[in-house]
Design a protein around this motif. Structure first.
Motif, short mmCIF file in Angstrom:
data_model
loop_
_atom_site.label_atom_id
_atom_site.label_comp_id
_atom_site.label_asym_id
_atom_site.label_seq_id
_atom_site.Cartn_x
_atom_site.Cartn_y
_atom_site.Cartn_z
N THR B 74 30.74 20.27 -9.82
CA THR B 74 30.78 21.65 -9.13
C THR B 74 30.44 21.58 -7.58
O THR B 74 30.27 22.50 -7.02
CB THR B 74 29.71 22.48 -9.89
N SER B 75 29.98 20.28 -7.14
CA SER B 75 29.43 20.26 -5.91
C SER B 75 30.31 19.06 -5.15
O SER B 75 30.42 18.01 -5.47
CB SER B 75 27.98 19.89 -5.72
N GLU B 76 30.84 19.53 -3.98
CA GLU B 76 31.72 18.54 -3.23
C GLU B 76 30.96 17.36 -2.41
O GLU B 76 31.08 16.27 -2.51
CB GLU B 76 32.40 19.23 -2.19
N PHE B 79 30.10 14.24 -4.76
CA PHE B 79 31.20 13.42 -4.79
C PHE B 79 31.15 12.67 -3.43
O PHE B 79 31.48 11.36 -3.61
CB PHE B 79 32.62 13.96 -4.95
N GLN B 80 30.94 13.25 -2.27
CA GLN B 80 31.05 12.52 -1.03
C GLN B 80 29.94 11.61 -1.06
O GLN B 80 29.94 10.56 -0.44
CB GLN B 80 30.89 13.91 0.29
N VAL B 110 35.34 24.53 -10.85
CA VAL B 110 35.64 23.36 -10.22
C VAL B 110 37.12 23.39 -9.99
O VAL B 110 37.79 23.53 -10.86
CB VAL B 110 35.36 22.24 -11.35
N GLU B 113 41.60 19.73 -7.80
CA GLU B 113 41.49 18.54 -7.09
C GLU B 113 40.41 17.42 -6.80
O GLU B 113 40.77 16.48 -6.75
CB GLU B 113 42.10 18.77 -5.44
N ARG B 114 39.36 18.09 -7.19
CA ARG B 114 38.43 17.16 -7.13
C ARG B 114 38.19 16.01 -8.38
O ARG B 114 37.75 15.00 -8.23
CB ARG B 114 36.93 18.02 -7.22
#
Lengths: 237, 184
Positions: B74-76, B79-80, B110, B113-114
């Motif tokens: 749920t958090s970009e 991932f980054q 969500v 794409e993630r």
């Protein structure tokens, strides 16, 4: 559970979590059994193997494309699996041989354990014979079932064929019969019409004659019967 | 730039060390507690937010057998952060000593794409991708169990299996229709 170490600058924390009553290793009171030591030895040999592989990895360098590398990789993996399966099967066979040898040796010694082993052996053999018997019976029954099924299929096929034939016949028979029938019917009908007209004409003529000549038909019984029939046919056209 | 090296230190006897990296520091604690429940081997769990790891701990840190990147879908940022941490690992780690664990995959917020991006990352690095459910105790225990299987292989406890071999069996693969638009 220890609290995580906080970096003084508040950046990345690297904490440690450890169970309080975990065995502490060589300085601890827990004694390592032989099985444990073997396990540890195996772990260490695994680790050494890994490190060896890593060291040797740089030696056979050659440049190739990624797709080639992928292909080689999957080839190597299949080869590895093939060899692993082979080794596993051979180990199983070896263990089987060892077991049989040990059992044979034991039976030769003639002590009470060997007697118990012999009894078990006998029982195994008896059960195996029984299994063979039952398997043969099963095979016979299976063959019988297959035969019956074949017969049933054959019956079905024949029934199907007969039904088709019947349908054929029925549809065929109607056709020539109805044709002849139709022709005969038509012919009969035209004849009927013809004779009908003739009789009506004759009757009209007779009626005309009776009326015109004022013939007394009531008195003569024969003439009266004929005159009565004149009433039946309607005077057409 | 100091990278974490898998073979720089000696392995611990009957010990397996795992490093849980999670930028949100939410799931790691409960997962760590579930992991240390294992009795047959001593499991060392170290927690980190991201790389690079503080140099002060370099001496006391044991040899890390498995690095687990916990990504909250749920958090970009999660991932980054995980992606950025990858360059602090020696390539030796990617031969079966790295694992990705993803939480909240079922959440409706969500974007598809993630998850695809995480999949692509895991597939390109030939690493396994695990999905974990962090909100129930059963979910945490299940995740810990699966992680322990991989950890035991990475630490050499499984005879005739190296982490590289296991990673070949468990690695993430991309579904063939990953480039096509999804249902919604």
């Amino acid at each position: 559970v220890e609290p995580p170490d906080m970096d003084s600058s508040g950046e990345d924390i690297n904490g440690m979590v450890e169970k309080d009553d975990a065995p502490k290793g060589p300085s601890g009171q827990k004694e390592t059994s032989t099985a444990d030591m073997l396990r540890i030895k195996q772990q260490m040999s695994n680790q050494c193997f890994e490190m060896e592989v890593y060291l040797n990895a740089g030696k056979n360098r050659r440049s190739c494309s990624t797709s080639e590398a992928e292909r080689d990789y999957s080839d190597h993996i299949s080869e590895l699996e093939r060899v692993k399966t082979l080794q596993f099967n051979q180990t199983l066979a070896l263990h089987r041989m060892q077991m049989w040898h040990a059992m044979g040796e034991k039976i030769k010694t003639n002590d009470p354990e060997a007697d118990a082993l012999k009894v078990v052996n006998q029982r195994c053999m008896a059960l195996c014979c029984r299994i063979k018997q039952i398997q043969q019976e099963t095979r016979l029954l299976q063959d019988e079932i297959t035969e019956l099924q074949k017969k049933r299929l054959e019956m079905k096929r024949l029934t199907h064929e007969k039904m088709k034939e019947m349908e054929d016949l029925m549809s065929r028979k109607e056709h020539p019969d109805t044709e002849k029938y139709k022709a005969a019917l038509e012919k009969g009908q035209t004849n009927l019409e013809k004779y009908k007209k003739m009789s009506i004409m004759a009757q009209n003529v007779l009626r005309g004659l009776l009326l015109a000549c004022k013939i007394n038909w009531l008195d003569d019984p024969k003439l009266r019967d004929v005159a009565m029939t004149l009433e039946e046919f309607p005077i057409t056209d | 730039m100091s990278r974490l090296n898998p073979f720089a230190k000696l392995p611990g006897l009957n010990t397996a060390s795992v490093l849980l990296v999670e930028s949100e520091e939410h799931f790691q604690q409960s997962l760590a507690e579930a992991l240390v429940e294992e009795t047959s081997v001593t499991v060392n769990v170290r927690l980190a937010k991201s790389f690079p790891l503080p140099i002060e701990n370099d001496e006391s840190r044991p040899r890390i057998d498995l690095v687990v990147f916990i990504i909250n879908l749920t958090s970009e940022l999660s991932f980054q952060s995980a992606e950025a941490s990858l360059k602090y690992l020696e390539p030796g780690y990617f031969l079966g000593k790295v694992c990705f664990m993803v939480t909240n995959a079922r959440s409706s917020s969500v974007p598809a794409e993630r998850l695809d991006a995480v999949r692509r990352l895991a597939a390109s690095l030939h690493c396994p991708l695990l999905f974990a459910e962090e909100q129930t105790p059963e979910g945490v225990t299940n995740a810990a169990e699966r992680l322990l299987t991989i950890l035991k292989a990475a630490a050499g406890f499984v005879p005739f299996t190296t982490p590289l071999y296991l990673s070949n069996l468990t690695r993430c693969t991309l579904p063939p229709d990953i480039d096509q638009p999804s249902f919604d």
